[in-house]
Design a protein around this motif. Structure first.
Motif, PDB file in Angstrom:
ATOM      1  N   VAL A 105       0.838  -1.200   0.000  1.00 35.09           N
ATOM      2  CA  VAL A 105       0.000   0.000   0.000  1.00 35.09           C
ATOM      3  C   VAL A 105       0.875   1.253   0.000  1.00 35.09           C
ATOM      4  CG1 VAL A 105      -1.677   1.318   1.339  1.00 35.09           C
ATOM      5  CG2 VAL A 105      -1.962  -1.141   1.052  1.00 35.09           C
ATOM      6  N   GLU A 106       1.981   1.234   0.725  1.00 33.11           N
ATOM      7  CA  GLU A 106       2.895   2.376   0.720  1.00 33.11           C
ATOM      8  C   GLU A 106       3.425   2.618  -0.693  1.00 33.11           C
ATOM      9  OE1 GLU A 106       7.123   3.788   2.733  1.00 33.11           O
ATOM     10  OE2 GLU A 106       5.869   2.327   3.790  1.00 33.11           O
ATOM     11  N   MET A 107       3.696   1.542  -1.412  1.00 30.50           N
ATOM     12  CA  MET A 107       4.162   1.694  -2.788  1.00 30.50           C
ATOM     13  C   MET A 107       3.039   2.198  -3.700  1.00 30.50           C
ATOM     14  SD  MET A 107       6.741  -1.575  -2.983  1.00 30.50           S
ATOM     15  CE  MET A 107       7.372  -1.264  -4.617  1.00 30.50           C
ATOM     16  N   PHE A 108       1.819   1.802  -3.404  1.00 32.67           N
ATOM     17  CA  PHE A 108       0.673   2.332  -4.148  1.00 32.67           C
ATOM     18  C   PHE A 108       0.555   3.839  -3.916  1.00 32.67           C
ATOM     19  CE2 PHE A 108      -3.902   3.430  -4.268  1.00 32.67           C
ATOM     20  CZ  PHE A 108      -4.168   3.119  -5.591  1.00 32.67           C
ATOM     21  N   GLU A 109       0.823   4.275  -2.700  1.00 38.40           N
ATOM     22  CA  GLU A 109       0.766   5.711  -2.403  1.00 38.40           C
ATOM     23  C   GLU A 109       1.834   6.480  -3.184  1.00 38.40           C
ATOM     24  OE1 GLU A 109       0.907   6.063   1.901  1.00 38.40           O
ATOM     25  OE2 GLU A 109      -1.264   6.324   1.945  1.00 38.40           O
ATOM     26  N   LEU A 110       2.967   5.838  -3.467  1.00 46.44           N
ATOM     27  CA  LEU A 110       3.979   6.482  -4.304  1.00 46.44           C
ATOM     28  C   LEU A 110       3.409   6.746  -5.693  1.00 46.44           C
ATOM     29  CD1 LEU A 110       7.175   4.383  -3.433  1.00 46.44           C
ATOM     30  CD2 LEU A 110       6.578   6.658  -2.599  1.00 46.44           C
ATOM     31  N   LEU A 111       2.665   5.777  -6.217  1.00 49.28           N
ATOM     32  CA  LEU A 111       2.026   5.937  -7.516  1.00 49.28           C
ATOM     33  C   LEU A 111       0.976   7.046  -7.470  1.00 49.28           C
ATOM     34  CD1 LEU A 111       1.541   4.860 -10.432  1.00 49.28           C
ATOM     35  CD2 LEU A 111      -0.169   3.328  -9.434  1.00 49.28           C
ATOM     36  N   VAL A 112       0.158   7.054  -6.427  1.00 46.12           N
ATOM     37  CA  VAL A 112      -0.897   8.061  -6.288  1.00 46.12           C
ATOM     38  C   VAL A 112      -0.294   9.456  -6.156  1.00 46.12           C
ATOM     39  CG1 VAL A 112      -2.761   8.890  -4.793  1.00 46.12           C
ATOM     40  CG2 VAL A 112      -2.594   6.466  -5.346  1.00 46.12           C
ATOM     41  N   GLU A 165     -15.629   6.068  -3.509  1.00 41.33           N
ATOM     42  CA  GLU A 165     -14.807   6.919  -4.372  1.00 41.33           C
ATOM     43  C   GLU A 165     -15.403   8.323  -4.507  1.00 41.33           C
ATOM     44  OE1 GLU A 165     -12.563   3.648  -7.186  1.00 41.33           O
ATOM     45  OE2 GLU A 165     -14.458   4.480  -7.906  1.00 41.33           O
ATOM     46  N   LYS A 166     -16.726   8.414  -4.491  1.00 43.42           N
ATOM     47  CA  LYS A 166     -17.377   9.718  -4.599  1.00 43.42           C
ATOM     48  C   LYS A 166     -17.039  10.622  -3.421  1.00 43.42           C
ATOM     49  CE  LYS A 166     -21.962  11.869  -4.923  1.00 43.42           C
ATOM     50  NZ  LYS A 166     -23.425  11.630  -4.946  1.00 43.42           N
ATOM     51  N   VAL A 167     -16.891  10.025  -2.215  1.00 38.27           N
ATOM     52  CA  VAL A 167     -16.598  10.842  -1.033  1.00 38.27           C
ATOM     53  C   VAL A 167     -15.090  11.014  -0.825  1.00 38.27           C
ATOM     54  CG1 VAL A 167     -18.757  10.193   0.080  1.00 38.27           C
ATOM     55  CG2 VAL A 167     -16.688   8.874   0.592  1.00 38.27           C
ATOM     56  N   GLY A 168     -14.288  10.619  -1.826  1.00 32.31           N
ATOM     57  CA  GLY A 168     -12.856  10.908  -1.785  1.00 32.31           C
ATOM     58  C   GLY A 168     -11.964   9.777  -1.333  1.00 32.31           C
ATOM     59  N   VAL A 169     -12.518   8.566  -1.174  1.00 36.28           N
ATOM     60  CA  VAL A 169     -11.722   7.406  -0.774  1.00 36.28           C
ATOM     61  C   VAL A 169     -11.193   6.714  -2.026  1.00 36.28           C
ATOM     62  CG1 VAL A 169     -11.730   5.188   0.429  1.00 36.28           C
ATOM     63  CG2 VAL A 169     -13.136   7.079   1.284  1.00 36.28           C
ATOM     64  N   LEU A 170      -9.909   6.412  -2.059  1.00 32.36           N
ATOM     65  CA  LEU A 170      -9.359   5.616  -3.146  1.00 32.36           C
ATOM     66  C   LEU A 170      -9.496   4.139  -2.791  1.00 32.36           C
ATOM     67  CD1 LEU A 170      -6.106   7.486  -4.233  1.00 32.36           C
ATOM     68  CD2 LEU A 170      -8.448   7.776  -5.034  1.00 32.36           C
ATOM     69  N   VAL A 171     -10.115   3.389  -3.671  1.00 29.63           N
ATOM     70  CA  VAL A 171     -10.283   1.949  -3.470  1.00 29.63           C
ATOM     71  C   VAL A 171      -9.312   1.241  -4.399  1.00 29.63           C
ATOM     72  CG1 VAL A 171     -11.897   0.009  -3.506  1.00 29.63           C
ATOM     73  CG2 VAL A 171     -12.722   2.302  -2.917  1.00 29.63           C
ATOM     74  N   VAL A 172      -8.550   0.306  -3.857  1.00 26.67           N
ATOM     75  CA  VAL A 172      -7.552  -0.391  -4.671  1.00 26.67           C
ATOM     76  C   VAL A 172      -7.644  -1.886  -4.437  1.00 26.67           C
ATOM     77  CG1 VAL A 172      -5.787  -0.060  -2.871  1.00 26.67           C
ATOM     78  CG2 VAL A 172      -5.087  -0.580  -5.213  1.00 26.67           C
ATOM     79  N   ASN A 173      -7.515  -2.645  -5.521  1.00 28.38           N
ATOM     80  CA  ASN A 173      -7.421  -4.098  -5.424  1.00 28.38           C
ATOM     81  C   ASN A 173      -5.971  -4.497  -5.209  1.00 28.38           C
ATOM     82  OD1 ASN A 173     -10.110  -4.906  -5.802  1.00 28.38           O
ATOM     83  ND2 ASN A 173      -9.943  -4.776  -8.024  1.00 28.38           N
ATOM     84  N   LEU A 174      -5.757  -5.511  -4.389  1.00 24.55           N
ATOM     85  CA  LEU A 174      -4.438  -6.122  -4.253  1.00 24.55           C
ATOM     86  C   LEU A 174      -4.553  -7.565  -4.702  1.00 24.55           C
ATOM     87  CD1 LEU A 174      -2.697  -5.033  -0.913  1.00 24.55           C
ATOM     88  CD2 LEU A 174      -2.183  -4.327  -3.243  1.00 24.55           C
ATOM     89  N   ALA A 175      -3.763  -7.931  -5.687  1.00 25.74           N
ATOM     90  CA  ALA A 175      -3.799  -9.293  -6.207  1.00 25.74           C
ATOM     91  C   ALA A 175      -2.926 -10.213  -5.366  1.00 25.74           C
ATOM     92  CB  ALA A 175      -3.317  -9.313  -7.655  1.00 25.74           C
ATOM     93  N   ASP A 176      -3.333 -11.466  -5.312  1.00 23.62           N
ATOM     94  CA  ASP A 176      -2.529 -12.525  -4.682  1.00 23.62           C
ATOM     95  C   ASP A 176      -2.267 -12.299  -3.200  1.00 23.62           C
ATOM     96  OD1 ASP A 176      -2.304 -13.725  -7.207  1.00 23.62           O
ATOM     97  OD2 ASP A 176      -0.551 -12.506  -7.689  1.00 23.62           O
ATOM     98  N   VAL A 177      -3.194 -11.605  -2.523  1.00 23.65           N
ATOM     99  CA  VAL A 177      -3.063 -11.441  -1.075  1.00 23.65           C
ATOM    100  C   VAL A 177      -3.710 -12.631  -0.385  1.00 23.65           C
ATOM    101  CG1 VAL A 177      -3.693 -10.006   0.898  1.00 23.65           C
ATOM    102  CG2 VAL A 177      -3.032  -8.944  -1.247  1.00 23.65           C
ATOM    103  N   ASP A 178      -3.106 -13.080   0.694  1.00 24.62           N
ATOM    104  CA  ASP A 178      -3.662 -14.179   1.464  1.00 24.62           C
ATOM    105  C   ASP A 178      -5.114 -13.886   1.822  1.00 24.62           C
ATOM    106  OD1 ASP A 178      -4.269 -15.742   4.016  1.00 24.62           O
ATOM    107  OD2 ASP A 178      -2.292 -16.545   3.509  1.00 24.62           O
ATOM    108  N   PRO A 191      -7.694   9.018   2.349  1.00 26.28           N
ATOM    109  CA  PRO A 191      -8.233   7.721   2.790  1.00 26.28           C
ATOM    110  C   PRO A 191      -8.154   6.664   1.694  1.00 26.28           C
ATOM    111  CG  PRO A 191     -10.005   9.292   2.376  1.00 26.28           C
ATOM    112  CD  PRO A 191      -8.730  10.056   2.276  1.00 26.28           C
ATOM    113  N   LEU A 192      -7.771   5.465   2.103  1.00 24.61           N
ATOM    114  CA  LEU A 192      -7.676   4.327   1.185  1.00 24.61           C
ATOM    115  C   LEU A 192      -8.457   3.146   1.752  1.00 24.61           C
ATOM    116  CD1 LEU A 192      -3.827   4.142   0.391  1.00 24.61           C
ATOM    117  CD2 LEU A 192      -5.588   5.159  -1.041  1.00 24.61           C
ATOM    118  N   ILE A 193      -9.109   2.406   0.873  1.00 24.70           N
ATOM    119  CA  ILE A 193      -9.662   1.101   1.230  1.00 24.70           C
ATOM    120  C   ILE A 193      -9.030   0.085   0.294  1.00 24.70           C
ATOM    121  CG2 ILE A 193     -11.698  -0.377   1.314  1.00 24.70           C
ATOM    122  CD1 ILE A 193     -13.371   2.011   2.061  1.00 24.70           C
ATOM    123  N   VAL A 194      -8.411  -0.920   0.859  1.00 26.36           N
ATOM    124  CA  VAL A 194      -7.710  -1.941   0.102  1.00 26.36           C
ATOM    125  C   VAL A 194      -8.510  -3.234   0.141  1.00 26.36           C
ATOM    126  CG1 VAL A 194      -5.532  -3.191  -0.143  1.00 26.36           C
ATOM    127  CG2 VAL A 194      -5.534  -0.856   0.755  1.00 26.36           C
TER     128      VAL A 194
END
Length: 370
Positions: A105-112, A165-178, A191-194
């Motif tokens: 997620v920290e690396m995703f924030e670098l992208l964002v 997403e409308k209220v400003g939350v970024l939603v992200v999928n993480l592949a291959d997570v346990d 704010p992020l929801i993973v």
């Protein structure tokens, strides 16, 4: 340093912190790094403190950890601490697993961070709750206020992902997570929801999103994971997805000693939640007795509906769109600028976050005869 001239290939100083971040995000141990570089675990540890890899080792690390070599030559801007994260399945998640997901997620924030220099994301438009620790009744009222503030009415929410997403939350999928990590959230720079793609039940994914939104609304600055805070987020999610005024009037009466499963099917499809969530909400509103709810949960367990339920295939599976739309707005030159600045690779962005990335446009080559 370079094997030939004794210098590292980039001008900036090598960052041990960024090596540690990439290693954690890739789910690799220090022993894995030692095996790759044919060095001891102790030397691998030194690389994350004050040792400097050779150019050959740098290439090996880049390939193993899935980042560009430039990634290791920028300072770490800030870390995602586990105390900041609201993990959905905290009791069954190991510390190592949670550290891996937090690093991703920290690396995703670098992208964002780099995307936000090119594209304006929606502002955060919800106000965090700042009162005393909410009771069950207070969680209900907070969810009702959230509905009123955002004009949601009293009917079913068509898409929890679009609402977040409308209220400003970024939603992200993480592949291959346990699968032990269903979802989690944090409020860092925004704010992020993973979400983990391991969970395929649409109704339960929607409940997870509502649960995490509850954490973001109610638990800023509060360390979660205990039964108390998880119950509060569940109560918020239930009230948000199934408001008591309208839901109670639609809940079907018992058929003697048994639940009316045919009517519950229609309710499930209308409100887009799981049977389990329907029964949970029915019990919370005293529409079912404790014995009736227990009977319903037992029925679901006997049917094998613990992860995927009957009629789930009739519910739409929601997908995050906000970050994808940001990428779609970029031309290829802008995308390359974002990618280089983040230090990530195209394979990491598309494979880890399931995003479609811009591709290089084809050139029209004219041939002349004669």
């Amino acid at each position: 340093m370079n094997d030939k001239n004794g210098f590292l290939p980039f001008g900036d100083e090598f960052s041990p912190d960024k090596l540690r971040l990439a290693r954690c995000a890739a789910g690799r141990s220090l022993a894995d790094i030692g095996d790759l570089l044919a060095v001891t675990r102790q030397y691998a540890h030194k690389l994350e403190i004050n040792a400097i890899p050779s150019s050959t080792q740098l290439k090996q690390l880049s390939d193993l950890l899935g980042v560009d070599e430039r990634f290791f030559f920028t300072a770490r801007r800030g870390s995602v601490d586990l105390e900041q994260c609201h993990f959905r399945s905290v009791r069954s998640s190991s510390q190592t697993l949670k550290k891996t997901v937090a690093a991703q997620v920290e690396m995703f924030e670098l992208l964002v961070d780099e995307l936000e220099k090119e594209v304006a994301f929606p502002p955060v438009s919800f106000k965090p709750y700042d009162g005393p620790t909410p009771t069950a009744g207070e969680s209900e009222r907070i969810a009702e206020k959230f509905r009123r503030d955002h004009g949601l009415g009293l009917g079913p929410i068509s898409s929890m992902t679009k609402l977040a997403e409308k209220v400003g939350v970024l939603v992200v999928n993480l592949a291959d997570v346990d699968e032990r990590v269903d979802a989690f959230s944090l409020f860092n720079k925004r704010p992020l929801i993973v979400r983990s793609t391991a969970k395929s039940s649409p109704g339960r994914q929607r409940f997870d999103l509502a649960h995490e939104l509850g954490h973001l609304v109610m638990h800023q600055g509060i360390e979660t994971g205990c039964r108390h805070t998880e119950d509060q987020a569940n109560q918020f999610a239930s009230a948000l997805l199934m408001p008591r005024a309208s839901f109670a009037s639609e809940f079907p009466s018992m058929r003697g000693r048994y639940l009316n499963w045919h009517a519950l099917k229609e309710l499930k499809l209308r409100w887009k939640v799981s049977f389990k969530a329907l029964i949970y909400r029915g019990r919370a509103l005293d529409l079912l007795t404790a014995e009736q709810a227990k009977s319903g949960f037992t029925h679901l367990s006997r049917k094998g509906f613990t992860k995927f339920e009957e009629y789930d295939d009739l519910l739409p599976l929601e997908a995050p769109m906000l970050v994808q739309r940001a990428l779609d707005l970029l031309d290829y030159t802008s995308w390359k600028k974002v990618l280089v600045a983040s230090g990530l690779t195209p394979e990491w962005v598309s494979g880890r976050y399931l995003l479609n990335i811009p591709v290089s446009p084809l050139r029209l080559v004219r041939t002349h005869s004669g």
